[in-house]
Write an enzyme that holds these catalytic residues in place. Sequence first.
Site, PDB file in Angstrom:
ATOM      1  N   ASP A   1      20.948  72.635  28.505  1.00  0.00           N
ATOM      2  CA  ASP A   1      22.854  71.711  28.958  1.00  0.00           C
ATOM      3  C   ASP A   1      22.987  72.349  30.568  1.00  0.00           C
ATOM      4  O   ASP A   1      24.286  72.862  30.898  1.00  0.00           O
ATOM      5  CB  ASP A   1      24.313  71.859  28.299  1.00  0.00           C
TER       6      ASP A   1
ATOM      7  N   THR B   1      22.694  66.595  16.717  1.00  0.00           N
ATOM      8  CA  THR B   1      23.325  65.626  16.892  1.00  0.00           C
ATOM      9  C   THR B   1      23.126  64.573  16.238  1.00  0.00           C
ATOM     10  O   THR B   1      23.613  62.566  16.705  1.00  0.00           O
ATOM     11  CB  THR B   1      22.512  65.359  19.074  1.00  0.00           C
TER      12      THR B   1
ATOM     13  N   ARG C   1      31.294  66.823  22.227  1.00  0.00           N
ATOM     14  CA  ARG C   1      31.846  68.081  22.077  1.00  0.00           C
ATOM     15  C   ARG C   1      31.500  69.472  22.629  1.00  0.00           C
ATOM     16  O   ARG C   1      31.416  69.453  23.932  1.00  0.00           O
ATOM     17  CB  ARG C   1      30.340  69.005  20.467  1.00  0.00           C
TER      18      ARG C   1
ATOM     19  N   GLY D   1      20.600  64.588  27.260  1.00  0.00           N
ATOM     20  CA  GLY D   1      21.353  63.867  28.311  1.00  0.00           C
ATOM     21  C   GLY D   1      21.728  64.317  29.363  1.00  0.00           C
ATOM     22  O   GLY D   1      22.394  65.646  29.517  1.00  0.00           O
ATOM     23  N   HIS D   2      20.972  63.793  30.226  1.00  0.00           N
ATOM     24  CA  HIS D   2      21.255  63.919  31.280  1.00  0.00           C
ATOM     25  C   HIS D   2      21.948  63.535  32.538  1.00  0.00           C
ATOM     26  O   HIS D   2      21.749  62.582  31.984  1.00  0.00           O
ATOM     27  CB  HIS D   2      19.657  63.596  31.921  1.00  0.00           C
TER      28      HIS D   2
ATOM     29  N   GLN E   1      16.457  70.062  26.174  1.00  0.00           N
ATOM     30  CA  GLN E   1      17.339  71.535  26.031  1.00  0.00           C
ATOM     31  C   GLN E   1      16.588  73.106  26.329  1.00  0.00           C
ATOM     32  O   GLN E   1      16.647  72.729  27.713  1.00  0.00           O
ATOM     33  CB  GLN E   1      16.645  71.762  23.904  1.00  0.00           C
TER      34      GLN E   1
ATOM     35  N   LYS F   1      19.806  70.539  33.745  1.00  0.00           N
ATOM     36  CA  LYS F   1      18.057  69.971  34.498  1.00  0.00           C
ATOM     37  C   LYS F   1      18.184  69.044  34.875  1.00  0.00           C
ATOM     38  O   LYS F   1      16.639  68.658  35.996  1.00  0.00           O
ATOM     39  CB  LYS F   1      17.240  70.323  32.748  1.00  0.00           C
TER      40      LYS F   1
HETATM   41  P1  GDP Z   1      21.241  69.174  31.343  1.00  0.00           P
HETATM   42  O1  GDP Z   1      20.872  68.843  30.138  1.00  0.00           O
HETATM   43  O2  GDP Z   1      20.390  70.683  31.270  1.00  0.00           O
HETATM   44  O3  GDP Z   1      20.403  67.758  32.881  1.00  0.00           O
HETATM   45  O4  GDP Z   1      22.705  69.142  31.499  1.00  0.00           O
HETATM   46  P2  GDP Z   1      24.107  68.481  31.483  1.00  0.00           P
HETATM   47  O5  GDP Z   1      23.247  67.534  32.042  1.00  0.00           O
HETATM   48  O6  GDP Z   1      24.554  68.568  30.435  1.00  0.00           O
HETATM   49  O7  GDP Z   1      25.016  69.226  32.776  1.00  0.00           O
HETATM   50  C1  GDP Z   1      24.720  68.976  33.556  1.00  0.00           C
HETATM   51  C2  GDP Z   1      26.313  69.281  34.170  1.00  0.00           C
HETATM   52  O8  GDP Z   1      26.506  69.911  34.915  1.00  0.00           O
HETATM   53  C3  GDP Z   1      26.307  67.529  34.526  1.00  0.00           C
HETATM   54  O9  GDP Z   1      27.182  66.778  34.486  1.00  0.00           O
HETATM   55  C4  GDP Z   1      25.945  67.708  35.222  1.00  0.00           C
HETATM   56  O10 GDP Z   1      26.718  66.946  37.077  1.00  0.00           O
HETATM   57  C5  GDP Z   1      26.819  68.972  36.268  1.00  0.00           C
HETATM   58  N1  GDP Z   1      26.254  70.424  36.989  1.00  0.00           N
HETATM   59  C6  GDP Z   1      24.498  70.823  37.257  1.00  0.00           C
HETATM   60  N2  GDP Z   1      24.797  70.985  38.513  1.00  0.00           N
HETATM   61  C7  GDP Z   1      25.640  72.001  38.764  1.00  0.00           C
HETATM   62  C8  GDP Z   1      26.777  72.733  39.454  1.00  0.00           C
HETATM   63  O11 GDP Z   1      26.153  73.173  39.731  1.00  0.00           O
HETATM   64  N3  GDP Z   1      27.740  72.446  39.827  1.00  0.00           N
HETATM   65  C9  GDP Z   1      28.792  71.908  38.650  1.00  0.00           C
HETATM   66  N4  GDP Z   1      29.946  71.765  38.901  1.00  0.00           N
HETATM   67  N5  GDP Z   1      27.649  71.074  38.183  1.00  0.00           N
HETATM   68  C10 GDP Z   1      26.919  71.224  37.445  1.00  0.00           C
END
Ligand code: GDP
Length: 434
Positions: free
Chosen positions: A13, A134, A307, A40-41, A228, A16
């Site tokens: 999370d 999950t 969660r 989950g992106h 992950q 990425k």
């Molecule tokens: P991933 O699985 O590593 O891609 O991460 P997630 O998608 O779960 O988490 C990223 C979350 O943070 C998403 O809701 C993005 O839109 C948000 N996000 C990503 N970069 C930033 C940032 O620089 N600032 C903020 N406030 N939100 C961000």
Amino acid sequence: MATNVVIGAQWGDEGKGKVVDLYTEFADMVVRFQGGNNAGHTLVVERDGELEKTVLHLIPSGILHEDTRCVIASGVVLDPGVLIEEIEGLRAQGYSVEPDQLVVAENASVIMPYHQTLDVARESDDSQQKIGTTGRGIGPCYEDRVGRRAIFARDLTDEARLRRKIGSNLAEKNQILSSMGADTYETDELVERCLEWGEQLEPFVVDAGRLVDEAVQRDERVLFEGAQGTMLDIGHGTYPYVTSSHTTSGGVCVGAGIAPRDIGGVVGISKAYCTRVGRGPFPTELDNEAGEHLREVGNEFGSTTGRPRRCGWVDVAGLRYAHRVNGFSGLAVTKLDVLSGLDTVKICVGYTDEDGKRYDQPPSDPDLLEALDPVYEELPGWEDDITGVRVLEDLPDAARQFLNRLETLLEVPIVLVSVGPARNETIVVENVYH
Ligand code: GDP
């Protein structure tokens, strides 16, 4: 070498999805090499003047770029129902998803309904250790792959093979499931379901390893998208509270079938703080106002499960370890904007045990890690909203000081800083595909 790997440097999370999406603009091919729909992106992309959110669990986020080929490689475990749903969802949003844009490795292992049932049954069985999965059947599917019982994507159109494999798998699985009081399955119903999936997915299922290798050898810009994070790697994470695949850069070779020499750069992604979902040690976890700030402002709730995530300060000792096992050529720091408004910010630089012994990296025994206390450096915070900043020089002094300190402690150059969820809310320090 025009290949780059994007790896979560923490517990997943890290954002990425956004970094991959940015790099995808320069990439000819994006490859998922491990994990399944437990990732989950969340992508926020401007279309027709409006910000539009897309959540993807399985399909590489490169799919939002029409000219980019996306690959689900053999190291991924595939839930065909989820893949079909994602394809249909993207098409409903107006994106094209054609077999020249998306391919699935014919030897990707299929997550069967009994894998999911088993996963959920184990997590709710009081006699079993709870990992906090999950519940999507990822672990049991990988177990069957190692147990040489996997059903592959290519099997989905072969009725005889499906009947033989499912029949012999159910002979064992049904016994386990009924002993746990869970639902059991009939061979016929599963064969039928698989054939339906097979019919829909057949155009996408190919020898993906060959395609990836050809792209690499042609010197195309290939991006390997990790899911992950490092601390959840089955071999190098905080076992047993880990995922069931190799999330580290070595996972690219085995998951996509390329040689180590074909890996160019490795970009580690770290939040400006740290989060973790599920159980297991988390040395910098906060149970106070600052932790609440990170959760609320950072919207730290799982995009797959909803969660609430555990939140804490950034952990350079953990990042040092991530650098050790991945070999980062660059670091991307995300969600720096979330720290705005805190009086002071902390960086964990190591740990101590109760006798005062110092650790500069997490010990390999997670029980020992659990018992250690973080050692912090405290830095001044900043008030300003930084989401509009596009070059490092425009950041408040305190934010620059924070980034400089991270870079110095970790000895990895920062190549990107994310200051908001949108694609343009980014400071590109160095383009890894220059
Ligand atoms: P991933 O699985 O590593 O891609 O991460 P997630 O998608 O779960 O988490 C990223 C979350 O943070 C998403 O809701 C993005 O839109 C948000 N996000 C990503 N970069 C930033 C940032 O620089 N600032 C903020 N406030 N939100 C961000």
